[in-house]
Design a protein around this motif. Structure first.
Motif, short mmCIF file in Angstrom:
data_model
loop_
_atom_site.label_atom_id
_atom_site.label_comp_id
_atom_site.label_asym_id
_atom_site.label_seq_id
_atom_site.Cartn_x
_atom_site.Cartn_y
_atom_site.Cartn_z
N LYS A 1 -4.49 -12.85 4.40
CA LYS A 1 -3.50 -11.99 4.34
C LYS A 1 -2.84 -11.48 2.93
CE LYS A 1 0.41 -15.24 5.33
NZ LYS A 1 1.25 -15.37 6.19
N CYS A 2 -2.54 -10.12 2.87
CA CYS A 2 -1.76 -9.84 1.70
C CYS A 2 -0.77 -9.02 1.59
CB CYS A 2 -2.82 -8.81 1.03
SG CYS A 2 -4.50 -9.38 0.46
N VAL A 3 0.00 -8.99 0.47
CA VAL A 3 1.43 -8.10 0.38
C VAL A 3 0.99 -7.18 -0.35
CG1 VAL A 3 3.79 -8.26 0.01
CG2 VAL A 3 2.82 -10.12 1.44
N ILE A 4 1.15 -5.87 -0.12
CA ILE A 4 0.57 -4.90 -1.00
C ILE A 4 2.03 -3.83 -0.95
CG2 ILE A 4 -1.10 -2.91 -1.36
CD1 ILE A 4 -2.82 -4.71 0.39
N GLY A 5 2.14 -3.49 -2.32
CA GLY A 5 3.19 -2.35 -2.47
C GLY A 5 2.82 -0.83 -2.01
N ASP A 6 3.70 -0.14 -2.01
CA ASP A 6 3.25 1.36 -1.64
C ASP A 6 2.34 1.97 -2.71
OD1 ASP A 6 5.22 0.78 0.57
OD2 ASP A 6 6.58 1.45 -0.72
N ASP A 7 1.20 1.60 -2.76
CA ASP A 7 0.31 1.91 -3.78
C ASP A 7 -0.98 2.43 -3.17
OD1 ASP A 7 -0.45 0.82 -7.24
OD2 ASP A 7 -1.88 1.58 -5.83
N ARG A 8 -1.46 3.58 -3.26
CA ARG A 8 -2.65 3.91 -2.72
C ARG A 8 -3.83 3.32 -2.85
NH1 ARG A 8 -2.46 9.14 -0.17
NH2 ARG A 8 -0.17 9.68 -0.22
N ALA A 9 -3.93 3.19 -4.16
CA ALA A 9 -5.35 2.40 -4.72
C ALA A 9 -5.35 1.05 -4.30
CB ALA A 9 -5.43 2.42 -6.31
N GLU A 10 -4.25 0.31 -4.52
CA GLU A 10 -4.32 -1.15 -4.02
C GLU A 10 -4.57 -1.37 -2.69
OE1 GLU A 10 -4.26 -3.90 -5.87
OE2 GLU A 10 -3.51 -3.20 -7.76
N LEU A 11 -3.81 -0.55 -1.90
CA LEU A 11 -4.07 -0.54 -0.26
C LEU A 11 -5.46 -0.17 0.06
CD1 LEU A 11 -2.90 -0.97 2.31
CD2 LEU A 11 -1.96 1.27 2.08
N ALA A 12 -6.13 0.89 -0.73
CA ALA A 12 -7.52 1.24 -0.32
C ALA A 12 -8.64 0.28 -0.51
CB ALA A 12 -7.83 2.48 -0.93
N HIS A 13 -8.32 -0.57 -1.72
CA HIS A 13 -9.17 -1.64 -2.02
C HIS A 13 -8.84 -2.66 -1.01
CE1 HIS A 13 -11.00 -4.06 -4.75
NE2 HIS A 13 -10.24 -5.24 -4.42
N ALA A 14 -7.61 -3.27 -0.60
CA ALA A 14 -7.58 -4.15 0.41
C ALA A 14 -8.24 -3.94 1.71
CB ALA A 14 -6.08 -4.41 0.48
N VAL A 15 -8.17 -2.60 1.93
CA VAL A 15 -8.62 -2.37 3.30
C VAL A 15 -10.04 -2.48 3.47
CG1 VAL A 15 -8.71 -0.28 5.00
CG2 VAL A 15 -6.54 -0.75 4.11
N ARG A 16 -10.78 -1.84 2.38
CA ARG A 16 -12.18 -1.93 2.20
C ARG A 16 -12.55 -3.25 2.17
NH1 ARG A 16 -11.76 1.45 -2.20
NH2 ARG A 16 -11.68 3.61 -1.42
N THR A 17 -11.91 -4.23 1.40
CA THR A 17 -12.20 -5.58 1.41
C THR A 17 -12.31 -6.27 2.72
OG1 THR A 17 -11.19 -5.87 -0.82
CG2 THR A 17 -11.64 -7.84 0.40
N ALA A 18 -11.03 -6.04 3.52
CA ALA A 18 -10.57 -6.61 4.74
C ALA A 18 -11.94 -6.19 5.86
CB ALA A 18 -9.26 -6.17 5.51
N LEU A 19 -12.28 -4.83 5.61
CA LEU A 19 -13.19 -4.32 6.72
C LEU A 19 -14.70 -4.93 6.58
CD1 LEU A 19 -12.21 -0.55 6.80
CD2 LEU A 19 -11.99 -2.31 8.66
#
Ligand code: ATP
Length: 428
Positions: free
Chosen positions: A52-70
């Motif tokens: 699990k991850c905690v991510i700020g309201d940051d598009r690039a960080e979130l996109a990266h985390a979503v790709r990794t998770a998938l």
């Protein structure tokens, strides 16, 4: 047989990732608790949280985390960031990464407009239309307690769930999914967990005694896993088992619990998740006994813990915070001479406090606690952390002087724990 062959086979969901989205969760002021709830719920379906991850309201960080998770899990659950403002980016980013165009769902917009009119007696601000944007092919999950609906997005065999951040909105939505679509997609090998609580022992010695049991449990047809955790004033033993039939897991855990009880005896105070104050309260209530407490260094903490339990008026009679020597003499009848001879922090004074409490109040159990919580006030003979505790009943008075380690707050808590544990052992 012919028909079954036409049903597309879907791999059951077994591994999940959780992304908690929100810049406030990266400050020291807010904690991500949603992921704990989500984990607990997924485990009941046999779905394991891989990370699990905690991510700020940051598009690039979130996109990266979503790709990794998938890349790594079957189920991705995102919480938060579904609000109407520009910093709520979850919906946009996930749709973008998955390549699903967003389109406004007019029925959601209509529901939002109605909600604003009935709840806030005002027109819906136009920015809230963002909350009606739905990625192509997604299913909308009703939110009974807020404005942002949740979204279920199938991505090949993977599932992505977007849920709102506020716990009172997320919890009922996830629970509903667990009863329906998520349960249908999970492997069905549910995890069952039991927490045992142990007092009056140290972790390493307990672990040493339990290790032969762990080895045996691992060989069972339904293996039982064990994790030992040291907390302040107690040790927890977490037992878990998985099986398609929850009753099988429960049965295996039940036998493991019996093994632990046979090995550790009365040091195990809870096998059903109850904490120490609940266990003591239940013992007092079952035996129709009443308790009064004379607290010095704990400042009322023991009474506070006992009265945290609903229904405690059945057995808590009163408590005296006798912090000064005068209070011990005036309110409890502790002999002046005992204090002068042995010092206020001493076994005889704790006994006189417990017995004095019984003499002054119509109770069956009297407790006396006196100690040095620190950081000052310690001496070579009585260092900080020295606490004398006595428990008096009609049959006997038991007392003991403890040496606790830690800061003031930790000494106080350990003293409260030791006092409650002494009461428990005398009533068990
Ligand atoms: P809303 O539109 O209702 O604000 P949202 O999905 O945009 O929903 P957030 O704005 O991200 O939700 O969070 C709203 C509040 O919910 C936060 O201030 C916080 O109190 C709580 N919250 C958010 N995420 C979590 C979390 N992971 N754990 C616990 N509380 C959380």
């Amino acid at each position: 047989v012919g028909g079954a062959g036409l049903v597309p086979r879907v791999t059951p969901i077994s591994r999940a990732a959780i992304l908690a989205v929100g810049s406030e969760l990266l400050t020291p002021l807010r904690l991500d608790t949603n992921s704990l709830f989500v984990t607990e719920q997924l485990n009941t379906l046999g779905v394991e949280v891989a990370f699990k991850c905690v991510i700020g309201d940051d598009r690039a960080e979130l996109a990266h985390a979503v790709r990794t998770a998938l890349d790594r899990v079957d189920l991705l659950i995102c919480s938060g960031g579904l609000g109407p403002t520009d910093d709520d980016v979850t919906r946009d980013v996930v749709a973008d990464v998955l390549g699903c165009p967003l389109a406004e769902d007019e029925s959601i917009t209509e529901r939002l407009r109605t909600r604003f009119r009935t709840r806030f007696k005002s027109e819906m601000p136009e920015i809230n239309r963002r909350q009606a944007m739905v990625p192509a092919g997604a299913r909308v999950i009703e939110n009974a307690n807020g404005s942002a609906p949740g979204l279920w997005i199938d991505h090949g065999e993977r599932v992505v769930l977007l849920l709102p951040g506020p716990p009172r909105e997320l919890k009922p939505m996830l629970s509903a999914l667990l009863q329906g679509p998520l349960r249908d997609r999970a492997s069905g090998v549910a995890l069952r967990r039991r927490i045992l609580k142990i007092a009056g022992r140290i972790e390493s010695q307990t672990e040493e005694q339990l290790r032969p049991l762990y080895a045996r449990w691992r060989e069972w047809a339904v293996p039982v896993d064990a994790t030992i955790l040291a907390a302040l004033g107690q040790i927890e033993l977490h037992l878990s088992a998985r099986h398609a039939h929850p009753a099988e897991s429960e049965a295996a855990i039940e036998v493991a619990v019996a093994d632990v009880l046979a090995t550790l005896g009365p040091d195990v105070f809870s096998t059903d998740g109850r904490n120490l104050e609940q266990v003591v309260g239940d013992l007092l209530a079952a035996q129709r006994l009443r308790i009064a407490l004379a607290e010095s260094c704990t400042g009322g903490l023991i009474t506070s813990r006992l009265t945290d339990v609903p229904g405690s008026s059945r057995y808590v009679e009163r408590s005296v915070v006798s912090y000064s020597n005068d209070a011990k003499v005036e309110l409890l009848g502790v002999p002046d001479a005992t204090i002068r001879e042995h010092g206020a922090v001493s076994d005889p004074v704790a006994r006189a406090m417990a017995e004095g409490m019984r003499a002054h109040a119509p109770v069956d159990v009297g407790v006396g606690v006196t100690g040095i919580a620190g950081p000052d006030g310690g001496t070579p003979e009585k260092p900080v952390g020295t606490v004398a505790i006595a428990v008096a009943t009609s049959a006997e008075t038991r007392s003991r002087v403890f040496r606790f380690v830690g800061e003031r707050e930790q000494v106080k808590f350990q003293a409260s724990q030791a006092a409650l544990d002494m009461v428990r052992r005398m009533l068990a």
